[in-house]
Structure formats: structure tokens, C-alpha cells
Scaffold this motif. Sequence first.
Motif, mmCIF file in Angstrom:
data_model
loop_
_atom_site.group_PDB
_atom_site.id
_atom_site.type_symbol
_atom_site.label_atom_id
_atom_site.label_comp_id
_atom_site.label_asym_id
_atom_site.label_seq_id
_atom_site.Cartn_x
_atom_site.Cartn_y
_atom_site.Cartn_z
ATOM 1 N N LEU A 150 0.891 -1.341 0.167
ATOM 2 C CA LEU A 150 -0.011 0.037 0.050
ATOM 3 C C LEU A 150 0.807 1.212 0.064
ATOM 4 C CD1 LEU A 150 -2.530 -0.946 2.546
ATOM 5 C CD2 LEU A 150 -2.840 -0.924 0.212
ATOM 6 N N GLU A 154 -2.658 5.352 0.691
ATOM 7 C CA GLU A 154 -3.791 4.089 0.777
ATOM 8 C C GLU A 154 -3.732 3.886 2.130
ATOM 9 O OE1 GLU A 154 -2.829 2.661 -3.851
ATOM 10 O OE2 GLU A 154 -1.932 1.773 -2.245
ATOM 11 N N TRP A 155 -2.430 3.542 2.805
ATOM 12 C CA TRP A 155 -2.604 3.090 4.141
ATOM 13 C C TRP A 155 -3.255 4.163 5.042
ATOM 14 C CZ3 TRP A 155 -1.788 -0.614 7.404
ATOM 15 C CH2 TRP A 155 -1.724 -0.365 8.879
ATOM 16 N N PHE A 158 -6.801 3.504 4.717
ATOM 17 C CA PHE A 158 -7.215 2.245 5.350
ATOM 18 C C PHE A 158 -7.348 2.256 6.815
ATOM 19 C CE2 PHE A 158 -6.135 -2.250 6.678
ATOM 20 C CZ PHE A 158 -7.175 -2.663 6.426
ATOM 21 N N TYR A 193 -9.224 6.323 -4.279
ATOM 22 C CA TYR A 193 -8.329 5.619 -3.370
ATOM 23 C C TYR A 193 -9.076 4.221 -2.713
ATOM 24 C CZ TYR A 193 -4.346 8.633 -3.232
ATOM 25 O OH TYR A 193 -3.376 9.413 -3.662
ATOM 26 N N ARG A 196 -8.743 1.736 -5.161
ATOM 27 C CA ARG A 196 -7.583 0.936 -5.100
ATOM 28 C C ARG A 196 -7.399 0.091 -4.047
ATOM 29 N NH1 ARG A 196 -3.619 6.108 -6.236
ATOM 30 N NH2 ARG A 196 -4.156 6.599 -8.339
ATOM 31 N N LEU A 197 -8.033 0.542 -2.793
ATOM 32 C CA LEU A 197 -7.958 -0.240 -1.529
ATOM 33 C C LEU A 197 -8.725 -1.609 -1.705
ATOM 34 C CD1 LEU A 197 -8.380 2.023 1.605
ATOM 35 C CD2 LEU A 197 -6.283 0.907 0.898
ATOM 36 N N ARG A 198 -10.064 -1.606 -2.509
ATOM 37 C CA ARG A 198 -10.757 -2.513 -2.893
ATOM 38 C C ARG A 198 -10.087 -3.622 -3.897
ATOM 39 N NH1 ARG A 198 -16.476 0.716 -3.545
ATOM 40 N NH2 ARG A 198 -17.066 0.517 -1.459
ATOM 41 N N ARG A 200 -7.083 -4.131 -3.943
ATOM 42 C CA ARG A 200 -5.713 -4.504 -3.060
ATOM 43 C C ARG A 200 -6.239 -5.659 -2.063
ATOM 44 N NH1 ARG A 200 -3.775 -0.419 -5.729
ATOM 45 N NH2 ARG A 200 -1.776 0.135 -5.949
ATOM 46 N N LEU A 201 -7.331 -5.197 -1.416
ATOM 47 C CA LEU A 201 -7.760 -5.865 0.059
ATOM 48 C C LEU A 201 -8.750 -6.684 -0.381
ATOM 49 C CD1 LEU A 201 -6.896 -3.010 2.334
ATOM 50 C CD2 LEU A 201 -5.396 -4.710 1.578
#
Length: 219
Positions: A150, A154-155, A158, A193, A196-198, A200-201
Motif C-alpha cells: 500500500l 492508501e495506508w 485504510f 483511493y 484502489r483499496l478494494r 488490493r484488499l
Amino acid sequence: MRILLIEDTVELGTAIHEQIAEDGHAVDWVQLLSHAESSVQSTAYDLILLDLMLPDGRGLDFLRRLRASGAGTPVIILTARDQISDRIAGLNAGADDYLVKPFDLSELSARIAAVARRYHGNPNPLLKVGGLEVDLIEHSVRRDGRPVDLTAREWALFEAFVQRPGTLLSKAQLEDRLYEFGAEIESNTIEVYVSRLRKRLGREVIETVRGMGYRLARS
């Protein structure tokens, strides 16, 4: 987090600003207590870094006024005053931690993280969020046992959800967490953002409440 830095020494203030911005926090830096007073009245901060000797007054007086107003914002004092009596006075005035100058910037980062965990009722830095393993100290996430890369931004986004599990966060609240005063923000930045989180996670990690905001999905 959204952090207010109150420090009048330019060289030190610049170094602190750069350090905690690299950690993914949004930082508003002021050099006068009068500016700090205005800032806390207009913005909800997650943490304040407070020097004790400012050109227009004493940091302890500012802290006492802050606590007298009922504000529970965590405060870390940053000062060259290293006597035990000074530390006791700072803690008795309502400070959550006390760091004596000169200090290592990595220690400051660690103390910020520790105070934030305590205030969010999460003294344990290792969390489970669904199928995710989250390390609040290392700013790292593992999905199904594999590390997920991340960016700092992004971190930060989150972390805002992790610190308030199940709480609905509006777009404006999330922008406040990510950006300092004067930053230019595109209208779709938060959406980008979150997307992007969705990716990756996992799409199920963050829920959308149409027209209201986002929240961390319940496990």
C-alpha cells in the motif's frame, strides 16, 4: 491521522512535518499559539504535537485551555525542558506523552502511533480484519498470508477505517484525514483511493453507503 504541529523552530518543524507526512498523516503546521487556537476551533484533529515555548505564549497555557474546553484530543509535548518537574507539569496539564529535544524522528513516529492506538481503544498493534492481518506499527497488511503493498496515502485511508470499525465516514471526513490545509483535492480523489483499496484488499472490505460515505465492513 490529521495532526496539528505547533513548533516555531523552522528547521525542526520542517523535519517533523516531513517525517510524519511520510508516515501517511496530514499535517497542519503553525508557529504561533494564536494560529493554533484558530486551528483547533475550525478542525477536528486526531493528535496535537505541542512545543512549550512559543513566541506568543506558553504551550502549557494552551494545553490547559484545551482541556478546560472539554477537548480530549491527544497531545504530545515536544520540548527542550528536561527537568522532572517540567514533565510532571506537562502531564498534569493534560499531555499524553512528553518527548525531550533533541529526539529521534523515528521515536516520534512510534510515540504518535502508540498514543493513537490507546485513544482508539486498540493497544494491540496486530489486528484481524476479516481475512486481513494488519500491523499498525509496521503499516503493513497481509491478505490470506501474503503481503499487500500500500502507498502511504492508501495506508492512511485504510487506517482511518480500521481505527473506527463499523463507523460511517463521510467523504469530507476522509479528506480531512488525508490532506492538510491548502492542499488541492480532486472531486473524485476519495473514490479513487477506495477503489484502489478494494482492488488490493478485496471488494468486500469497504462498504459504500450511497450518498453518505464509506465504512469498514463487519467481519
